[in-house]
Write a protein that holds these residues in place. Structure first.
Motif, PDB file in Angstrom:
ATOM      1  N   UNK A 149      -2.320  -8.217 -14.644  1.00  0.00           N
ATOM      2  CA  UNK A 149      -3.417  -7.592 -15.371  1.00  0.00           C
ATOM      3  C   UNK A 149      -3.884  -6.362 -14.608  1.00  0.00           C
ATOM      4  N   UNK A 150      -4.338  -5.370 -15.348  1.00  0.00           N
ATOM      5  CA  UNK A 150      -4.933  -4.205 -14.702  1.00  0.00           C
ATOM      6  C   UNK A 150      -6.416  -4.514 -14.517  1.00  0.00           C
ATOM      7  N   UNK A 151      -6.748  -5.097 -13.370  1.00  0.00           N
ATOM      8  CA  UNK A 151      -8.116  -5.544 -13.127  1.00  0.00           C
ATOM      9  C   UNK A 151      -9.090  -4.372 -13.179  1.00  0.00           C
ATOM     10  N   UNK A 152     -10.219  -4.547 -13.877  1.00  0.00           N
ATOM     11  CA  UNK A 152     -11.229  -3.475 -13.904  1.00  0.00           C
ATOM     12  C   UNK A 152     -11.801  -3.176 -12.514  1.00  0.00           C
ATOM     13  N   UNK A 153     -11.467  -4.028 -11.554  1.00  0.00           N
ATOM     14  CA  UNK A 153     -11.815  -3.785 -10.148  1.00  0.00           C
ATOM     15  C   UNK A 153     -11.143  -2.528  -9.606  1.00  0.00           C
ATOM     16  N   UNK A 154      -9.923  -2.253 -10.111  1.00  0.00           N
ATOM     17  CA  UNK A 154      -9.023  -1.307  -9.441  1.00  0.00           C
ATOM     18  C   UNK A 154      -9.186   0.142  -9.870  1.00  0.00           C
ATOM     19  N   UNK A 155      -9.896   0.361 -10.970  1.00  0.00           N
ATOM     20  CA  UNK A 155     -10.042   1.728 -11.455  1.00  0.00           C
ATOM     21  C   UNK A 155     -11.172   1.794 -12.479  1.00  0.00           C
ATOM     22  N   UNK A 156     -11.917   2.896 -12.506  1.00  0.00           N
ATOM     23  CA  UNK A 156     -12.944   3.022 -13.540  1.00  0.00           C
ATOM     24  C   UNK A 156     -12.338   3.079 -14.941  1.00  0.00           C
ATOM     25  N   UNK A 157     -11.034   3.318 -15.019  1.00  0.00           N
ATOM     26  CA  UNK A 157     -10.378   3.429 -16.323  1.00  0.00           C
ATOM     27  C   UNK A 157      -9.954   2.083 -16.902  1.00  0.00           C
ATOM     28  N   UNK A 158      -9.868   1.058 -16.056  1.00  0.00           N
ATOM     29  CA  UNK A 158      -9.446  -0.256 -16.551  1.00  0.00           C
ATOM     30  C   UNK A 158     -10.666  -1.001 -17.067  1.00  0.00           C
ATOM     31  N   UNK A 181      -3.974   4.548  -7.560  1.00  0.00           N
ATOM     32  CA  UNK A 181      -3.845   5.992  -7.389  1.00  0.00           C
ATOM     33  C   UNK A 181      -2.449   6.428  -7.817  1.00  0.00           C
ATOM     34  N   UNK A 182      -2.040   5.938  -8.965  1.00  0.00           N
ATOM     35  CA  UNK A 182      -0.778   6.355  -9.558  1.00  0.00           C
ATOM     36  C   UNK A 182       0.412   5.508  -9.143  1.00  0.00           C
ATOM     37  N   UNK A 183       1.455   5.558 -10.000  1.00  0.00           N
ATOM     38  CA  UNK A 183       2.738   4.882  -9.741  1.00  0.00           C
ATOM     39  C   UNK A 183       2.581   3.394  -9.437  1.00  0.00           C
ATOM     40  N   UNK A 184       1.772   2.716 -10.243  1.00  0.00           N
ATOM     41  CA  UNK A 184       1.599   1.277 -10.053  1.00  0.00           C
ATOM     42  C   UNK A 184       2.928   0.540 -10.164  1.00  0.00           C
ATOM     43  N   UNK A 185       3.800   1.006 -11.086  1.00  0.00           N
ATOM     44  CA  UNK A 185       5.090   0.337 -11.291  1.00  0.00           C
ATOM     45  C   UNK A 185       5.915   0.341 -10.009  1.00  0.00           C
ATOM     46  N   UNK A 186       5.943   1.511  -9.352  1.00  0.00           N
ATOM     47  CA  UNK A 186       6.775   1.642  -8.156  1.00  0.00           C
ATOM     48  C   UNK A 186       6.279   0.698  -7.055  1.00  0.00           C
ATOM     49  N   UNK A 191       4.113   9.866  -8.909  1.00  0.00           N
ATOM     50  CA  UNK A 191       2.898  10.679  -8.972  1.00  0.00           C
ATOM     51  C   UNK A 191       1.650   9.954  -8.477  1.00  0.00           C
ATOM     52  N   UNK A 192       0.662  10.740  -8.043  1.00  0.00           N
ATOM     53  CA  UNK A 192      -0.684  10.211  -7.819  1.00  0.00           C
ATOM     54  C   UNK A 192      -1.371  10.148  -9.182  1.00  0.00           C
ATOM     55  N   UNK A 193      -2.547   9.534  -9.205  1.00  0.00           N
ATOM     56  CA  UNK A 193      -3.284   9.415 -10.465  1.00  0.00           C
ATOM     57  C   UNK A 193      -3.630  10.808 -11.030  1.00  0.00           C
ATOM     58  N   UNK A 194      -4.011  11.707 -10.162  1.00  0.00           N
ATOM     59  CA  UNK A 194      -4.361  13.060 -10.584  1.00  0.00           C
ATOM     60  C   UNK A 194      -3.165  13.736 -11.252  1.00  0.00           C
ATOM     61  N   UNK A 195      -1.991  13.546 -10.676  1.00  0.00           N
ATOM     62  CA  UNK A 195      -0.784  14.140 -11.245  1.00  0.00           C
ATOM     63  C   UNK A 195      -0.422  13.463 -12.565  1.00  0.00           C
ATOM     64  N   UNK A 196      -0.564  12.143 -12.614  1.00  0.00           N
ATOM     65  CA  UNK A 196      -0.275  11.419 -13.858  1.00  0.00           C
ATOM     66  C   UNK A 196      -1.124  11.964 -15.005  1.00  0.00           C
ATOM     67  N   UNK A 236       0.860  -1.178   0.000  1.00  0.00           N
ATOM     68  CA  UNK A 236       0.000   0.000   0.000  1.00  0.00           C
ATOM     69  C   UNK A 236       0.895   1.226   0.000  1.00  0.00           C
ATOM     70  N   UNK A 237       0.656   2.084  -0.985  1.00  0.00           N
ATOM     71  CA  UNK A 237       1.474   3.292  -1.130  1.00  0.00           C
ATOM     72  C   UNK A 237       0.485   4.425  -1.360  1.00  0.00           C
ATOM     73  N   UNK A 238       0.224   5.231  -0.336  1.00  0.00           N
ATOM     74  CA  UNK A 238      -0.886   6.171  -0.429  1.00  0.00           C
ATOM     75  C   UNK A 238      -2.148   5.368  -0.654  1.00  0.00           C
ATOM     76  N   UNK A 239      -2.968   5.769  -1.636  1.00  0.00           N
ATOM     77  CA  UNK A 239      -4.181   5.006  -1.937  1.00  0.00           C
ATOM     78  C   UNK A 239      -3.940   3.953  -3.015  1.00  0.00           C
ATOM     79  N   UNK A 240      -2.720   3.856  -3.505  1.00  0.00           N
ATOM     80  CA  UNK A 240      -2.398   2.794  -4.460  1.00  0.00           C
ATOM     81  C   UNK A 240      -2.156   1.497  -3.697  1.00  0.00           C
ATOM     82  N   UNK A 241      -2.791   0.416  -4.194  1.00  0.00           N
ATOM     83  CA  UNK A 241      -2.585  -0.892  -3.572  1.00  0.00           C
ATOM     84  C   UNK A 241      -2.368  -1.936  -4.662  1.00  0.00           C
TER      85      UNK A 241
END
Lengths: 231, 235, 272
Positions: C84-93, C145-150, C208-213, C52-57
């Motif tokens: 996989x970028x599960x559609x669970x994790x973001x409205x964008x996936x 919430x951004x920086x998934x790679x990190x 970055x957060x998602x907003x910054x990305x 968990x990194x901020x709101x990114x999990x």
């Protein structure tokens, strides 16, 4: 009890449950639900725009469910992507949830329910339905009731509640029967009925009685988790 | 469960202004009696009023409402929303208001006459505006800019919170948002869709105003929230 | 990720803030977010971790099985990174066939892990030329919430260190019912971590957060580790159409070792 359960549970004893809402901050509603070692997470997005447009229904919103196992949720790694099994479970889950929800106020929209199994020890569809029902409520979707789900079953001649993996693979006597059901929590209306195994028709009532009682317990648990949104 | 409800009922009988709230799940019994009127999020089932959705059940006199705690924005006529221009069409603008339907702002609903050839000088793609929903039908939401405080938002920035948390950010008769505005010296417009616009004279105050709003929005329970906010500012 | 997703106002405001080394969450431009690691995501996996990194999990699971070695590496086991970028994790996936970002994430993690040399694949041989262990890393975001790679890179390292071999049957198949206590052949020193930089105008921001990305023009991700006492960049990928200047890259190279040490300090406290 003629057959002892490997877990040491009484015939009508559920596995330890865990549940929590709000586990996916991005989602409009979300929940995690566990039956023992089976862990399901669900997220709801919507009502939102439905693409493609020709699928839109001007009379009502549409419910769309996707269920899948994560690769490492099972001993033999599951290949990523939908399988025949996950396609079927997605559909029966959609049918299990639909009778509880009312999307008439949201024409042309879709409510997407995403269910993933993080750790599997049988009962994944029932855990998934319980998580999804809580996530739909958490998303503020108009609902008649919560949906509550459990797999009853039979090992040899013994009716059991909340079948685990060891029991699913039971081979003695009449073998293993898996009978996942879901119902509207406050009534005797069933929304999921699947069965594989051997069960005499005259014992159906007994199995449903066991399911009803277990569902009452699960419902109280779901309610408690939904009310525990603390700060 | 029954006991809590009866107490709530009695209390509201004694004092029709006092409100008793508790979290209910869909289908849950809220109160018994022919006199009660089911409002938003509640419905009648025989003698009982039950919850039609998850949220805070509020018994205010005879009126029973279930206030959502979470969920997507559901547009309603008369709502002021913030949106972002996503396309400029020949007869108006297409606006993203973060809801299931597309929103349309007809050129006739701008506050002054706009020449069709100069539409994107008034509102261009990516611009943010405050608008009012004047009709919802079928696939579309129609917006208007005719009204006080509506129009393009210049300067500042926009961010979003969960739309169900908008009422508490505004507070009773605007008390919460007024407090935040005063403490930070910023101008704030809150859209019912959860989009919020902040503009101040310096970055630090703008950032502080956003952090304050997010602090309020993250709280589930509303009791004593204004005091908590005062405390937050003094830290 | 295109700036179309964000409003003109937010983009302008972020530019003004970045010019003053400010971010909405209180960080300076080149600060990482703090993170937490948990284990035991799935007991069906040979190893697993949740970051968990901020709101990114992000959750990562390790599965191991036996198979044949690749023809060009008869004396080494196999590594596979998937996710996989599960559609669970973001409205964008979205559901359906994986889109580019869903392909890029595991590919970049694969290169980072493989090239760092953190796993000694030669020690995964059961019978040379015939049977080897295959290590499969599966990565899933739970909330973006951004920086998934990190976050994923930390998850991969933690999960690999958490993994234990399953048993081996007489015919050299994995025996998941008789797990062992044996850990993967990992280097104690080499733990690669990735750092994502986004650029808005002339400002570089880290993690970055998602907003910054959404407001930014371009991005670059570096995987870095330590090998024989020296820092090594193991992987890199620039994204989007905007360029990076040489001075910006040199700046990143200057700060990477320090950022790496910061993350390591925390990450090592989670690795037993």
């Amino acid at each position: 009890m003629k057959v002892k359960r490997a877990s040491g549970r009484a015939w009508n004893e559920l596995r330890k449950m865990k549940a929590k809402v709000g586990v996916v901050p991005n989602a409009d509603g979300s929940a995690i639900f566990e039956f023992g070692d089976t862990v399901a997470i669900a997220a709801v997005y919507g009502p939102r725009k439905l693409h493609p447009q020709h699928m839109q229904d001007p009379a009502t919103g549409i419910l769309r469910v996707n269920y899948d196992l994560l690769s490492f949720s099972v001993a033999d790694r599951k290949r990523p992507g939908p399988s025949r099994r996950s396609t079927e479970i997605s559909k029966v889950t959609e049918w299990a949830l639909a009778p509880a929800i009312d999307l008439e106020a949201f024409p042309n929209t879709v409510v997407d329910v995403q269910i993933y199994i993080i750790q599997a020890d049988a009962g994944t569809r029932t855990a998934g339905i319980n998580a999804a029902s809580m996530a739909l409520a958490h998303a503020g979707i108009p609902m008649r009731d919560l949906i509550t789900s459990v797999a009853v079953g039979k090992i040899d001649e013994q009716i059991i509640v909340d079948v685990d993996k060891v029991e699913e693979d039971y081979e003695g006597g009449e073998g293993a029967t898996d009978f996942p059901i879901a119902k509207l929590a406050r009534s005797d209306e069933y929304t999921l009925l699947q069965l594989d195994g051997k069960i005499p028709p005259e014992r159906f009532k007994e199995a449903l009685d066991a399911a009803d009682k277990a569902c009452q317990e699960i419902y109280e648990f779901q309610k408690k988790a939904l009310k525990e949104v603390g700060e | 469960m029954e006991n809590e409800i009866n107490e709530a009922h009695q209390e509201s009988k004694e004092d029709s202004v006092s409100k008793k709230r508790k979290i209910v799940v869909p289908g849950e019994f809220i109160v018994k009696g022919e006199d009660f009127l089911p409002g938003d999020g509640a419905k009648r089932e025989g003698d009982n009023v039950i919850a039609d959705r998850y949220g805070l059940a509020e018994i205010a006199g005879r009126m029973i409402k279930v206030i959502p705690l979470s969920g997507a924005y559901v547009p309603r006529r008369g709502n002021v929303v913030l949106g972002r221009i996503i396309d400029v069409l020949f007869n108006g603008w297409l606006v993203d208001v973060d809801s299931a339907g597309n929103a349309f702002l007809p050129i006739d609903e701008s506050p002054r006459f706009i020449n069709r050839n100069e539409m994107d000088q008034f509102l261009a793609i990516g611009d943010v505006l405050a608008a009012k929903i004047w009709s919802i039908k079928g696939r579309g939401i129609d917006l208007t800019l005719k009204g006080r405080g509506l129009g393009k938002l210049d300067g500042g920035f926009v961010f979003r919170i969960n739309p169900s948390r908008v009422p508490r950010v505004i507070g009773r008769e605007g008390s919460m948002i007024t407090l935040i505005k005063e403490k930070t010296g910023t101008n704030i417009t809150v859209g019912q869709n959860g989009w919020i616009w902040i503009k101040g004279d310096n970055l630090d105050n703008e950032i502080k105003a956003r952090n304050a709003i997010e602090f309020v929005a993250d709280k589930v329970h509303v009791d004593g929230l204004t005091d908590k906010m005062e405390q937050w500012f003094s830290n | 990720m295109s700036s179309m997703d964000t409003s003109n106002l937010t983009r302008e405001k972020l530019t003004a803030m970045f010019n003053e080394d400010k971010r909405f969450d209180g960080r300076k431009l080149l600060d990482m977010r703090d993170f937490e690691v948990e284990y035991g995501v799935s007991n069906m996996a040979e190893g697993s971790a949740r970051v968990k990194m901020g709101k990114t999990e992000v959750i990562v699971g390790i599965k191991m099985g036996t198979g044949e070695p690749y023809p060009d590496s008869q004396d080494a086991g196999n590594l596979m990174v998937s996710g996989d970028l599960l559609p669970l994790a973001s409205p964008r996936f979205e559901s359906g066939p994986p889109k580019f970002p869903a392909i890029e994430l595991p590919r970049l993690m694969d290169r980072m892990i493989r090239e760092s040399g953190m796993i000694d694949l030669k020690k995964l041989v059961i019978k040379e030329g015939e049977k080897v262990w295959t290590v499969i890393v599966d990565i899933y975001p739970i909330n973006d919430d951004g920086s998934l790679m990190d976050a994923a890179s930390i998850g991969c390292v933690a999960a690999l260190h958490n993994a234990k071999f399953p048993g081996l049957t007489e015919d050299d198949r994995a025996d998941y019912k008789n797990r062992t206590d044996k850990k993967l052949p990992l280097s104690g020193e080499t733990m690669p971590v990735s750092f994502t930089f986004y650029k808005l105008g002339d400002n570089l921001i880290l993690n970055p957060t998602r907003e910054e990305e959404e407001a930014c023009d371009t991005k670059v991700t570096f995987g870095i580790s330590k090998w024989n006492g020296k820092y090594m960049v193991n992987s890199c990928q620039k994204g989007e159409e905007t360029v990076f200047k040489r001075a910006e890259l040199e700046r990143i190279m200057e700060i990477l070792p320090g950022k790496y040490e910061d993350v390591m300090k925390k990450l090592k406290s989670y690795i037993k």
